[in-house]
Design a protein around this motif. Sequence first.
Motif, PDB file in Angstrom:
ATOM      1  N   TYR A 122       0.870  -1.174   0.000  1.00 12.09           N
ATOM      2  CA  TYR A 122       0.000   0.000   0.000  1.00 12.09           C
ATOM      3  C   TYR A 122       0.907   1.224   0.000  1.00 12.09           C
ATOM      4  O   TYR A 122       1.681   1.442   0.942  1.00 12.09           O
ATOM      5  CB  TYR A 122      -0.928   0.012   1.220  1.00 12.09           C
ATOM      6  N   CYS A 168      -2.437   0.428  -4.563  1.00 17.94           N
ATOM      7  CA  CYS A 168      -2.340  -0.858  -3.883  1.00 17.94           C
ATOM      8  C   CYS A 168      -2.012  -1.950  -4.890  1.00 17.94           C
ATOM      9  O   CYS A 168      -2.552  -1.967  -6.004  1.00 17.94           O
ATOM     10  CB  CYS A 168      -3.654  -1.174  -3.167  1.00 17.94           C
ATOM     11  N   ILE A 188       2.367  -5.859   3.862  1.00 21.02           N
ATOM     12  CA  ILE A 188       1.761  -6.926   4.660  1.00 21.02           C
ATOM     13  C   ILE A 188       2.104  -8.235   3.975  1.00 21.02           C
ATOM     14  O   ILE A 188       1.858  -8.395   2.773  1.00 21.02           O
ATOM     15  CB  ILE A 188       0.235  -6.757   4.753  1.00 21.02           C
ATOM     16  N   SER A 243     -12.567  -2.652   1.222  1.00 21.88           N
ATOM     17  CA  SER A 243     -11.767  -3.864   1.055  1.00 21.88           C
ATOM     18  C   SER A 243     -10.719  -3.684  -0.039  1.00 21.88           C
ATOM     19  O   SER A 243     -11.012  -3.170  -1.128  1.00 21.88           O
ATOM     20  CB  SER A 243     -12.675  -5.046   0.711  1.00 21.88           C
ATOM     21  N   GLN A 246      -8.440  -9.813  -0.300  1.00 20.65           N
ATOM     22  CA  GLN A 246      -8.970 -10.955   0.430  1.00 20.65           C
ATOM     23  C   GLN A 246      -8.305 -12.211  -0.111  1.00 20.65           C
ATOM     24  O   GLN A 246      -8.465 -12.541  -1.289  1.00 20.65           O
ATOM     25  CB  GLN A 246     -10.490 -11.054   0.287  1.00 20.65           C
ATOM     26  N   PHE A 250      -4.372 -13.294   4.319  1.00 25.75           N
ATOM     27  CA  PHE A 250      -4.783 -12.084   5.029  1.00 25.75           C
ATOM     28  C   PHE A 250      -5.926 -11.402   4.291  1.00 25.75           C
ATOM     29  O   PHE A 250      -6.118 -11.586   3.081  1.00 25.75           O
ATOM     30  CB  PHE A 250      -3.612 -11.095   5.207  1.00 25.75           C
ATOM     31  N   ASN A 251      -6.697 -10.640   5.055  1.00 22.75           N
ATOM     32  CA  ASN A 251      -7.754  -9.792   4.520  1.00 22.75           C
ATOM     33  C   ASN A 251      -7.449  -8.367   4.961  1.00 22.75           C
ATOM     34  O   ASN A 251      -7.238  -8.118   6.151  1.00 22.75           O
ATOM     35  CB  ASN A 251      -9.119 -10.215   5.044  1.00 22.75           C
ATOM     36  N   THR A 252      -7.431  -7.435   4.025  1.00 24.26           N
ATOM     37  CA  THR A 252      -7.016  -6.069   4.339  1.00 24.26           C
ATOM     38  C   THR A 252      -8.027  -5.070   3.805  1.00 24.26           C
ATOM     39  O   THR A 252      -8.505  -5.194   2.679  1.00 24.26           O
ATOM     40  CB  THR A 252      -5.630  -5.766   3.738  1.00 24.26           C
ATOM     41  N   LEU A 317      -4.784   1.052   7.822  1.00 21.94           N
ATOM     42  CA  LEU A 317      -5.053  -0.254   7.248  1.00 21.94           C
ATOM     43  C   LEU A 317      -5.452  -1.191   8.365  1.00 21.94           C
ATOM     44  O   LEU A 317      -4.889  -1.157   9.461  1.00 21.94           O
ATOM     45  CB  LEU A 317      -3.825  -0.809   6.525  1.00 21.94           C
ATOM     46  N   GLU A 318      -6.426  -2.048   8.076  1.00 19.57           N
ATOM     47  CA  GLU A 318      -6.859  -3.106   8.997  1.00 19.57           C
ATOM     48  C   GLU A 318      -6.603  -4.440   8.315  1.00 19.57           C
ATOM     49  O   GLU A 318      -7.044  -4.642   7.179  1.00 19.57           O
ATOM     50  CB  GLU A 318      -8.352  -2.929   9.287  1.00 19.57           C
ATOM     51  N   THR A 319      -5.883  -5.333   8.980  1.00 24.68           N
ATOM     52  CA  THR A 319      -5.632  -6.640   8.362  1.00 24.68           C
ATOM     53  C   THR A 319      -5.752  -7.739   9.402  1.00 24.68           C
ATOM     54  O   THR A 319      -5.452  -7.551  10.582  1.00 24.68           O
ATOM     55  CB  THR A 319      -4.254  -6.668   7.686  1.00 24.68           C
ATOM     56  N   TYR A 320      -6.231  -8.903   8.960  1.00 26.88           N
ATOM     57  CA  TYR A 320      -6.381 -10.061   9.826  1.00 26.88           C
ATOM     58  C   TYR A 320      -6.332 -11.313   8.967  1.00 26.88           C
ATOM     59  O   TYR A 320      -6.358 -11.258   7.728  1.00 26.88           O
ATOM     60  CB  TYR A 320      -7.692  -9.994  10.613  1.00 26.88           C
TER      61      TYR A 320
END
Length: 321
Positions: A122, A168, A188, A243, A246, A250-252, A317-320
């Motif tokens: 990113y 991105c 990431i 989003s 995916q 990871f999902n970001t 950014l949110e990632t999991y």
Amino acid sequence: MQPVKFKPILKQTIWGGNKIAKFKRVEGHDDEQIGESWEISGVKGNESIIANGPYEGKTLPEMVAEMQDRLVGTENYKRFGNDFPLLIKFIDARQALSIQVHPDDEKARQQGMKNGKTEMWYLMDSEPYATLRCGLKQAITPEQYKEMVADTTICDAIAEFPVKADDCFFIPAGRIHSIGKGCFLAEIQQTSDATYRIYDFNRRDKNGNLRELHTRQAAECIDYNVQEDYRTEYVPAKNQGVSLVQCRYFNTAVYDLDEPMTLDYSELDSFVIIIGLKGEATFTDNEGNATTLRGGETMLVPATTKTLNVNGEIKFLETYV
């Protein structure tokens, strides 16, 4: 348990710039060519040290081993055990990095490594001339690839993109790529050192030696399919999660907030990582723990967290997993 922050692991490199120290407000490092800040890492020998809360001073692997599924989530702990699955970095490239490719899990394990590497970039406030390379722009065979490496024309076959803040790129294992001169970005990735160097512009190290290339190994890993565009297309929006990527690793999503918002993780069986890009906000979890995060900081939210109330103006950014 409250979200935790970590002490950054700053990496000096021959290609590093001077943006990271200022971005992270780290004093005394302005002229040290910091190429990378490892924000959250469980990599052996580069384990992140916790900077706040009851686990302050412990390493990330120690925290995972103690909290287990309460930190990473039930399914993640079954899948990864005490190995934290993601590595988070900020990267500042004053010069272009080498052309690389990463193996997938199967090929990496055939070579004695734990897993392969899928990643994403990113872009942040990069230089006006910044470019990067990602994916093949013309069809070539493995033999043609080897010939082009040998005669230093391999870059002719790789797509190159001018880039700016908020661009991105998703880079699955097998996709040839390189961070270009002037890029400043968040990365990431799977926790892995599985990298094959394809071409390094005939640069020499401090001892005058050409760096090792992994031509044969890379040839076996490259995805030779050609796509029309390798950018990740998305529509920016205020005050909601957008989003970006995916995948099974990871999902970001990206958030650009200027009003309060509640992040609901009650149905999520995973840790969450928040990567601050700009601004500042207070994140208050369902137990009342308040953590301030600003651009240049990263925090790890335990899987036991149900909600986070965000107050402030911040982009992150949110990632999991």
